[in-house]
Enzyme design. Sequence first.
Site, mmCIF file in Angstrom:
data_model
loop_
_atom_site.group_PDB
_atom_site.id
_atom_site.type_symbol
_atom_site.label_atom_id
_atom_site.label_comp_id
_atom_site.label_asym_id
_atom_site.label_seq_id
_atom_site.Cartn_x
_atom_site.Cartn_y
_atom_site.Cartn_z
ATOM 1 N N LYS A 22 5.405 -21.879 -20.300
ATOM 2 C CA LYS A 22 5.057 -21.802 -18.871
ATOM 3 C C LYS A 22 3.546 -21.620 -18.740
ATOM 4 O O LYS A 22 2.976 -20.687 -19.317
ATOM 5 C CB LYS A 22 5.799 -20.615 -18.237
ATOM 6 C CG LYS A 22 5.803 -20.652 -16.720
ATOM 7 C CD LYS A 22 6.775 -19.613 -16.182
ATOM 8 C CE LYS A 22 6.534 -19.342 -14.714
ATOM 9 N NZ LYS A 22 7.371 -18.259 -14.207
ATOM 10 N N HIS A 61 4.806 -6.156 -6.267
ATOM 11 C CA HIS A 61 5.274 -5.602 -7.550
ATOM 12 C C HIS A 61 4.982 -4.095 -7.614
ATOM 13 O O HIS A 61 5.823 -3.316 -8.067
ATOM 14 C CB HIS A 61 4.544 -6.254 -8.738
ATOM 15 C CG HIS A 61 4.813 -7.714 -8.932
ATOM 16 N ND1 HIS A 61 3.808 -8.636 -9.104
ATOM 17 C CD2 HIS A 61 5.979 -8.413 -9.003
ATOM 18 C CE1 HIS A 61 4.348 -9.839 -9.290
ATOM 19 N NE2 HIS A 61 5.655 -9.728 -9.224
ATOM 20 N N SER A 99 3.214 -13.997 -6.476
ATOM 21 C CA SER A 99 2.045 -14.305 -7.320
ATOM 22 C C SER A 99 1.573 -15.728 -7.040
ATOM 23 O O SER A 99 0.374 -15.980 -6.950
ATOM 24 C CB SER A 99 2.410 -14.184 -8.795
ATOM 25 O OG SER A 99 2.843 -12.891 -9.087
HETATM 26 O O1 PNS Z 1 8.701 -13.058 -12.608
HETATM 27 P P1 PNS Z 1 9.766 -14.038 -12.988
HETATM 28 O O2 PNS Z 1 9.148 -15.289 -13.562
HETATM 29 O O3 PNS Z 1 10.710 -14.317 -11.849
HETATM 30 O O4 PNS Z 1 10.647 -13.361 -14.175
HETATM 31 C C1 PNS Z 1 11.720 -14.027 -14.770
HETATM 32 C C2 PNS Z 1 12.203 -13.283 -16.035
HETATM 33 C C3 PNS Z 1 11.065 -13.083 -17.001
HETATM 34 C C4 PNS Z 1 12.770 -11.941 -15.651
HETATM 35 C C5 PNS Z 1 13.340 -14.150 -16.675
HETATM 36 O O5 PNS Z 1 12.894 -15.470 -16.815
HETATM 37 C C6 PNS Z 1 13.788 -13.631 -18.046
HETATM 38 O O6 PNS Z 1 14.364 -12.584 -18.150
HETATM 39 N N1 PNS Z 1 13.514 -14.413 -19.105
HETATM 40 C C7 PNS Z 1 13.877 -14.086 -20.472
HETATM 41 C C8 PNS Z 1 15.047 -14.930 -20.972
HETATM 42 C C9 PNS Z 1 16.326 -14.378 -20.391
HETATM 43 O O7 PNS Z 1 16.825 -13.392 -20.879
HETATM 44 N N2 PNS Z 1 16.838 -14.993 -19.286
HETATM 45 C C10 PNS Z 1 17.942 -14.475 -18.500
HETATM 46 C C11 PNS Z 1 19.274 -14.876 -19.009
HETATM 47 S S1 PNS Z 1 19.484 -16.594 -19.075
#
Ligand code: PNS
Length: 182
Positions: free
Chosen positions: A49, A25, A136
């Site tokens: 989560k 990251h 992670s």
């Molecule tokens: O580190 P990660 O868990 O891969 O991150 C995923 C993240 C947080 C970027 C994604 O789950 C997200 O943007 N969630 C918020 C809800 C949303 O807007 N989802 C995308 C369109 S469905």
Amino acid sequence: MRMRMPPKKRTAIYPGSFDPLTNGHMDVIQRALEIFDEVIVAILRNPSKKALFSTEERLEMIRQSFNGNSALKVDTFDGLLVDYARMKHAVAIIRGMRAISDFESEFQMALMNRKLHKDVQSVFLMTGLRWIFTSSSIIKEAAQFGGDISDMVPKPVKRKLMEKFPLLAENLHQTQTKQGTR
Ligand code: PNS
């Protein structure tokens, strides 16, 4: 006389769980800072989560790891990422890309985000090769059983992992003692 407007600040959002922040990251954040005027690392608040670290702990670890860079902000969000991006007037959403296995889900998410907000671009940055296998979850798994993850995470994260996992702390102290007596 025509007034010259100052150039618009180009903000990018780097969203994720960051449970916890890894050197992969960090690498992506550094690359993003070379392209954008401001990068906001945005932690998703997701009560459904199960995370190892609380949102506040994750915020603190990221702040400590990037001490003093004024172009980097750390924040949290909930709900839709594109709504948060709109609120911050961001021009881009950054995602790190490690391997082909990341591609499918990232592609799907980027297209959904574009459908919901056409004016924000998804920008994929490749991590440095040395971080290609880190995540992670794999770091947490190794740390839980005492595996040495020292060179895969920033120092503040290593300290917090040692607090969570006594076996890791014990192993790292033993290694230090051995090195000291050599
Ligand atoms: O580190 P990660 O868990 O891969 O991150 C995923 C993240 C947080 C970027 C994604 O789950 C997200 O943007 N969630 C918020 C809800 C949303 O807007 N989802 C995308 C369109 S469905």
